[in-house]
Design a protein around this motif. Structure first.
Motif: not given
Length: 150
Positions: A41-43, A90-95, A125-128
């Motif tokens: 996810c960091g990529a 992970t989803a929250i941290d990535t957000l 990545a638009v809308g990520f």
């Protein structure tokens, strides 16, 4: 890999054509896909620089998120993924990280910021961010434990 994930999105989103055998295969692969998303996810954050616009790992991560969003929209796979360790965190941290990255550079993660002078920026990545929010919402759907985490 990107093409395979796009095919999976199409298959998972067409709920009428998925047989029970195919559903079992998808559920078994859900753990693998969730683990890959957590690992990579960091990529996606690399996409903020124009030089990395075609970064394959980031594109794979964007498609992994699409597949996970579709899988969590289906009740057959939802409960399984809601219990997957660390996926919600992970989803929250990535957000959080994409939100910060969007403030520091051109915000490619939000569709509302993808327009400049009547010209739309077409970026993978638009809308990520909206897909991350969708995944978080799906993981919290009728799950008190995950709701409390958020």
């Amino acid at each position: 890999r990107v093409t395979l994930l796009e095919l999976m999105v199409v298959k998972v989103s067409d709920k009428n054509s998925v047989t029970s055998e195919e559903m079992n295969v998808l559920v078994r692969n859900a753990d693998f896909l969730a683990a890959c998303f957590q690992e990579k996810c960091g990529a996606v954050l690399k996409l903020t620089s124009a030089a990395d616009e075609a970064d394959e790992e980031a594109l794979v991560t964007v498609r992994l998120l699409d597949v996970l969003c579709e899988m969590t929209s289906n009740n057959g796979q939802l409960e399984h993924l809601q219990a997957f360790p660390g996926l919600l965190e992970t989803a929250i941290d990535t957000l959080r990280l994409t939100h910060l990255a969007g403030k520091q550079a051109v915000n490619i993660f939000t569709a509302t910021h993808a327009f400049t002078e009547q010209k739309e920026i077409s970026h993978p990545a638009v809308g990520f961010k909206s897909h991350l929010i969708r995944l978080i919402g799906n993981l919290c759907y009728k799950n008190k434990e995950n709701q409390d985490k958020v």
